[in-house]
Write a protein that holds these residues in place. Structure first.
Motif, PDB file in Angstrom:
ATOM      1  N   LYS A  17       3.675   7.672  10.253  1.00 60.45           N
ATOM      2  CA  LYS A  17       3.672   7.289  11.662  1.00 60.45           C
ATOM      3  C   LYS A  17       2.743   8.196  12.456  1.00 60.45           C
ATOM      4  O   LYS A  17       2.503   9.344  12.085  1.00 60.45           O
ATOM      5  CB  LYS A  17       5.090   7.368  12.250  1.00 60.45           C
ATOM      6  CG  LYS A  17       6.076   6.383  11.641  1.00 60.45           C
ATOM      7  CD  LYS A  17       7.436   6.502  12.294  1.00 60.45           C
ATOM      8  CE  LYS A  17       8.424   5.520  11.687  1.00 60.45           C
ATOM      9  NZ  LYS A  17       9.772   5.636  12.304  1.00 60.45           N
ATOM     10  N   ALA A  18       2.208   7.648  13.545  1.00 64.81           N
ATOM     11  CA  ALA A  18       1.340   8.439  14.426  1.00 64.81           C
ATOM     12  C   ALA A  18       2.199   9.318  15.324  1.00 64.81           C
ATOM     13  O   ALA A  18       3.328   8.958  15.682  1.00 64.81           O
ATOM     14  CB  ALA A  18       0.471   7.511  15.271  1.00 64.81           C
ATOM     15  N   THR A  19       1.662  10.472  15.694  1.00 68.02           N
ATOM     16  CA  THR A  19       2.391  11.369  16.584  1.00 68.02           C
ATOM     17  C   THR A  19       2.302  10.845  18.021  1.00 68.02           C
ATOM     18  O   THR A  19       1.492   9.966  18.329  1.00 68.02           O
ATOM     19  CB  THR A  19       1.791  12.785  16.523  1.00 68.02           C
ATOM     20  OG1 THR A  19       0.451  12.739  17.025  1.00 68.02           O
ATOM     21  CG2 THR A  19       1.775  13.291  15.086  1.00 68.02           C
ATOM     22  N   PHE A  35       0.837  -1.191   0.000  1.00 70.11           N
ATOM     23  CA  PHE A  35       0.000   0.000   0.000  1.00 70.11           C
ATOM     24  C   PHE A  35       0.877   1.247   0.000  1.00 70.11           C
ATOM     25  O   PHE A  35       1.675   1.456   0.926  1.00 70.11           O
ATOM     26  CB  PHE A  35      -0.923   0.021   1.223  1.00 70.11           C
ATOM     27  CG  PHE A  35      -1.793  -1.217   1.338  1.00 70.11           C
ATOM     28  CD1 PHE A  35      -2.417  -1.747   0.225  1.00 70.11           C
ATOM     29  CD2 PHE A  35      -1.970  -1.847   2.564  1.00 70.11           C
ATOM     30  CE1 PHE A  35      -3.212  -2.877   0.312  1.00 70.11           C
ATOM     31  CE2 PHE A  35      -2.764  -2.977   2.669  1.00 70.11           C
ATOM     32  CZ  PHE A  35      -3.385  -3.491   1.536  1.00 70.11           C
ATOM     33  N   ALA A  36       0.725   2.070  -1.028  1.00 70.63           N
ATOM     34  CA  ALA A  36       1.558   3.265  -1.159  1.00 70.63           C
ATOM     35  C   ALA A  36       1.336   4.242  -0.010  1.00 70.63           C
ATOM     36  O   ALA A  36       2.238   5.001   0.359  1.00 70.63           O
ATOM     37  CB  ALA A  36       1.276   3.952  -2.493  1.00 70.63           C
ATOM     38  N   THR A  37       0.117   4.231   0.566  1.00 69.05           N
ATOM     39  CA  THR A  37      -0.191   5.195   1.634  1.00 69.05           C
ATOM     40  C   THR A  37       0.441   4.811   2.966  1.00 69.05           C
ATOM     41  O   THR A  37       0.400   5.596   3.915  1.00 69.05           O
ATOM     42  CB  THR A  37      -1.714   5.290   1.822  1.00 69.05           C
ATOM     43  OG1 THR A  37      -2.248   3.977   2.058  1.00 69.05           O
ATOM     44  CG2 THR A  37      -2.370   5.882   0.581  1.00 69.05           C
TER      45      THR A  37
END
Length: 297
Positions: free
Chosen positions: A182-184, A174-176
């Motif tokens: 990453k989550a903050t 998946f390119a996304t």
């Protein structure tokens, strides 16, 4: 339950005769395709896409379609040359930690029941697997094809779970979801808080297939309300007659074409409207009256 396979588990010099049972069953709701007007079941015919002829089971073979659309027809003799196993032995290859195998590999589950004479070695294998928290990686031949599987313990019974081959597990791309996605820290902290709020133990009985239950209630209500149709069974001869007429029509067309004639036989009607007995009787009387009138004149 009915045993679907008999064999033996073999580990080291120990041989444990067992019977195999399906551990799961599918409760998906099954529907039939029917004619909306009278509830009659819809039937399908095996028709060749090239010549349009109806094909009997004896003339049906297995075909493999290549990437460029070509078809390779395989015969029974071809399959006899393929590597196949008919062994009734579940051979233990190694014992591995239970958490080492990704659940993605698991396929179907089966219960293993020991013969009365082999209860003791069966219990030995069961208790050893539980004590060491390991599963047994095995190879087994089911329906002539060799497959991987694992033996593990569930509710005091040894369960065999067949496994997919490594090349049957797809790789996600998946390119996304790149390396920089990453989550903050703040988002992760909120997610941790949500997980903590919804934390608990898994209880399978807490969940219910509400769709199946609602559908069952719907069908029951219709039956009790008399909303059912009793469609007469279609006569087997009727389909064969139509097929025969269609085949004769094609034969006539081919014969005319061979003689250079262009006119084709009139197509055979696939479905006709049935007349009532009273209508048929009235038509017969009118025909007889016309004949009598002509003779009198």
């Amino acid at each position: 339950m009915r045993a679907i396979w008999k064999g033996a588990v073999s580990f080291g010099l120990v041989n444990v005769p067992i019977r195999l049972y399906s551990a799961t069953e599918n409760h998906d709701v099954q529907f039939r395709q029917v004619h909306r007007e009278d509830g009659g079941r819809i039937k399908y015919q095996r028709v060749c896409s090239i010549d349009g002829e109806i094909v009997s089971y004896d003339d049906i073979a297995k075909g493999y379609e290549t990437e460029d659309g070509e078809m390779v027809v395989l015969t029974d003799e071809d399959f006899k040359e393929l590597p196949a196993a008919s062994s009734k032995e579940i051979s233990v290859e190694k014992f591995v930690p239970a958490d080492q195998i990704d659940p993605m590999y698991y396929d179907k589950s089966y219960y293993l029941e020991p013969d009365k004479a082999s209860t003791k070695p069966y219990l030995l294998l069961r208790d050893a697997l539980e004590k060491e928290n390991r599963v047994a990686v095995v190879t087994v031949s089911i329906r002539t094809r060799m497959t991987m599987a694992v033996l593990r313990v569930h509710d005091g019974v040894i369960v065999m779970q067949t496994m997919l081959w490594p090349d049957e597990i797809r790789k996600p791309d998946f390119a996304t979801l790149g390396d920089d996605a990453k989550a903050t820290k703040q988002e992760l902290a909120m997610a941790d808080l949500l997980i903590e709020q919804l934390a608990g133990e898994f209880e399978p009985d807490d969940y219910e297939d509400d769709y199946a239950a609602a559908l069952e209630s719907l069908v029951k209500a219709k039956v009790e309300g008399g909303e059912v149709r009793t469609a007469p069974e279609a006569k087997e001869e009727s389909g064969e007659v139509v097929d025969l007429l269609a085949a004769l029509k094609r034969s006539v067309d081919k014969a005319k074409a061979s003689r250079g004639e262009t006119e084709t036989a009139k197509p055979v009607a696939k479905k006709t409207t049935a007349r009532s007995g009273a209508e048929k009787a009235t038509t017969a009387k009118k025909t007889a009256a016309k004949k009598a009138s002509k003779k009198a004149s």
